[in-house]
Design a protein around this motif. Sequence first.
Motif, mmCIF file in Angstrom:
data_model
loop_
_atom_site.group_PDB
_atom_site.id
_atom_site.type_symbol
_atom_site.label_atom_id
_atom_site.label_comp_id
_atom_site.label_asym_id
_atom_site.label_seq_id
_atom_site.Cartn_x
_atom_site.Cartn_y
_atom_site.Cartn_z
ATOM 1 N N ALA A 197 -99.272 -36.692 -55.212
ATOM 2 C CA ALA A 197 -99.334 -37.514 -54.003
ATOM 3 C C ALA A 197 -100.771 -37.751 -53.546
ATOM 4 O O ALA A 197 -101.032 -38.683 -52.774
ATOM 5 C CB ALA A 197 -98.532 -36.856 -52.880
ATOM 6 N N CYS A 198 -101.697 -36.929 -53.998
ATOM 7 C CA CYS A 198 -103.103 -37.086 -53.620
ATOM 8 C C CYS A 198 -103.821 -38.100 -54.509
ATOM 9 O O CYS A 198 -104.937 -38.508 -54.201
ATOM 10 C CB CYS A 198 -103.830 -35.744 -53.698
ATOM 11 S SG CYS A 198 -103.333 -34.593 -52.409
ATOM 12 N N ARG A 213 -90.902 -42.974 -53.973
ATOM 13 C CA ARG A 213 -90.552 -42.800 -52.553
ATOM 14 C C ARG A 213 -90.854 -41.380 -52.091
ATOM 15 O O ARG A 213 -91.346 -41.165 -50.972
ATOM 16 C CB ARG A 213 -89.058 -43.119 -52.343
ATOM 17 C CG ARG A 213 -88.702 -44.580 -52.520
ATOM 18 C CD ARG A 213 -87.300 -44.864 -51.977
ATOM 19 N NE ARG A 213 -86.280 -44.138 -52.714
ATOM 20 C CZ ARG A 213 -85.664 -44.601 -53.798
ATOM 21 N NH1 ARG A 213 -85.984 -45.803 -54.277
ATOM 22 N NH2 ARG A 213 -84.724 -43.893 -54.390
ATOM 23 N N GLU A 214 -90.577 -40.412 -52.961
ATOM 24 C CA GLU A 214 -90.855 -39.010 -52.624
ATOM 25 C C GLU A 214 -92.339 -38.788 -52.370
ATOM 26 O O GLU A 214 -92.735 -38.126 -51.401
ATOM 27 C CB GLU A 214 -90.372 -38.110 -53.773
ATOM 28 C CG GLU A 214 -90.687 -36.643 -53.610
ATOM 29 C CD GLU A 214 -89.625 -35.887 -52.838
ATOM 30 O OE1 GLU A 214 -89.718 -34.651 -52.761
ATOM 31 O OE2 GLU A 214 -88.709 -36.540 -52.301
ATOM 32 N N LEU A 215 -93.204 -39.343 -53.231
ATOM 33 C CA LEU A 215 -94.649 -39.174 -53.060
ATOM 34 C C LEU A 215 -95.130 -39.848 -51.775
ATOM 35 O O LEU A 215 -96.034 -39.336 -51.102
ATOM 36 C CB LEU A 215 -95.395 -39.740 -54.274
ATOM 37 C CG LEU A 215 -95.129 -39.041 -55.616
ATOM 38 C CD1 LEU A 215 -95.989 -39.659 -56.718
ATOM 39 C CD2 LEU A 215 -95.421 -37.545 -55.517
ATOM 40 N N ALA A 216 -94.537 -40.988 -51.431
ATOM 41 C CA ALA A 216 -94.917 -41.665 -50.180
ATOM 42 C C ALA A 216 -94.585 -40.789 -48.977
ATOM 43 O O ALA A 216 -95.370 -40.699 -48.015
ATOM 44 C CB ALA A 216 -94.196 -43.009 -50.083
ATOM 45 N N GLN A 217 -93.437 -40.133 -49.006
ATOM 46 C CA GLN A 217 -93.060 -39.236 -47.908
ATOM 47 C C GLN A 217 -93.988 -38.032 -47.833
ATOM 48 O O GLN A 217 -94.336 -37.562 -46.744
ATOM 49 C CB GLN A 217 -91.611 -38.782 -48.099
ATOM 50 C CG GLN A 217 -90.593 -39.886 -47.931
ATOM 51 C CD GLN A 217 -89.186 -39.428 -48.260
ATOM 52 O OE1 GLN A 217 -88.957 -38.281 -48.617
ATOM 53 N NE2 GLN A 217 -88.223 -40.348 -48.144
ATOM 54 N N ILE A 218 -94.402 -37.517 -48.996
ATOM 55 C CA ILE A 218 -95.325 -36.376 -49.030
ATOM 56 C C ILE A 218 -96.659 -36.755 -48.395
ATOM 57 O O ILE A 218 -97.250 -35.968 -47.639
ATOM 58 C CB ILE A 218 -95.526 -35.896 -50.483
ATOM 59 C CG1 ILE A 218 -94.230 -35.268 -51.008
ATOM 60 C CG2 ILE A 218 -96.685 -34.905 -50.587
ATOM 61 C CD1 ILE A 218 -94.237 -34.994 -52.496
ATOM 62 N N ARG A 219 -97.134 -37.966 -48.663
ATOM 63 C CA ARG A 219 -98.401 -38.419 -48.062
ATOM 64 C C ARG A 219 -98.283 -38.483 -46.541
ATOM 65 O O ARG A 219 -99.246 -38.198 -45.821
ATOM 66 C CB ARG A 219 -98.768 -39.796 -48.621
ATOM 67 C CG ARG A 219 -99.116 -39.777 -50.113
ATOM 68 C CD ARG A 219 -99.557 -41.145 -50.619
ATOM 69 N NE ARG A 219 -99.699 -41.118 -52.065
ATOM 70 C CZ ARG A 219 -98.836 -41.676 -52.919
ATOM 71 N NH1 ARG A 219 -97.785 -42.348 -52.446
ATOM 72 N NH2 ARG A 219 -99.027 -41.587 -54.220
ATOM 73 N N MET A 220 -97.114 -38.839 -46.047
ATOM 74 C CA MET A 220 -96.898 -38.904 -44.600
ATOM 75 C C MET A 220 -96.828 -37.519 -43.982
ATOM 76 O O MET A 220 -96.995 -37.369 -42.773
ATOM 77 C CB MET A 220 -95.608 -39.674 -44.303
ATOM 78 C CG MET A 220 -95.673 -41.153 -44.689
ATOM 79 S SD MET A 220 -94.087 -42.002 -44.487
ATOM 80 C CE MET A 220 -93.863 -41.857 -42.719
ATOM 81 N N ARG A 221 -96.579 -36.472 -44.812
ATOM 82 C CA ARG A 221 -96.513 -35.089 -44.310
ATOM 83 C C ARG A 221 -97.814 -34.346 -44.585
ATOM 84 O O ARG A 221 -97.805 -33.131 -44.743
ATOM 85 C CB ARG A 221 -95.343 -34.352 -44.973
ATOM 86 C CG ARG A 221 -93.971 -34.903 -44.662
ATOM 87 C CD ARG A 221 -92.876 -33.895 -45.019
ATOM 88 N NE ARG A 221 -92.865 -33.587 -46.437
ATOM 89 C CZ ARG A 221 -92.004 -34.128 -47.309
ATOM 90 N NH1 ARG A 221 -91.099 -34.996 -46.898
ATOM 91 N NH2 ARG A 221 -92.047 -33.782 -48.587
#
Length: 277
Positions: A170-171, A201-209
Amino acid sequence: MSVALLPPAEARPSHNPMRAKDSRASAEVPVSMIERMTLILDAFDASTPTLTLLGLVERTGLPRSTVHRILDQMIKLRWLAHTSGGYRLGMRALELGGLTADHNEIRDAVSPLLHELSQRTGMVGHLAVLDGRDVVYLDKAGGRFAASLPTRLGGRMPAHATALGKAMLACLEPNIAEAALRTRLPRLTPRTICEPEALTRELAQIRMRQGVAIDREEAVAGIACVAAPLRGRGTAPAALSLSGRADGMSYDRLARVVLEVAHEAGRTLFPRRAHWR
């Protein structure tokens, strides 16, 4: 999940001589010189840094004459060296090992925090780096439960199936992360996320967290994990995680704890460059 959970099929073979002999007998004998040299180098480990000719024959399953011939060449090329007890790794292997000094620096800086975190929470801690589509484990901390997890130092695990791997993916720039997920990905458990669209979609959510990633039994059934990246100037050279039994896992609480320690580890590792998104 983030643990270096190595699937049984990928675990390093046991060095039990009889077991090695039996498994080699039923497998194809490597033909290329590179494969044979690799078998010989892999025969050495921390518990047996020195091996006799017979020991190498038993561990590799190669013919004695073949091993003897290759040993002579490897000694000339400094891959191996003679010692009183037989053979050991030579200076060339040690010199190349020095190229992993950056990994040693990460481990030296972060391990005290990881072990303290594991002791404080009673969970298993892992420290890993990203290598292509895999995570490679640099450290593991924990009590008796740690021994029950199929993870080891230097072990690998598909990044998409672990919290550690997802935190680091995600980074990356989204196009780079997505490129790594385009090919067919292995499904380790029924819960492993393998579809590229779902992983995106999972990586996008991780970036938001803030980089916090969660593995809900995606690598090993019954085991869950929470991970966060160690970053300097936005990059993620490594990530740390806490793993435990999935039932009763407090994800929100662990996310806060792991993120806090990851930030502290990042400041320790990059005292002049730490910058958090």
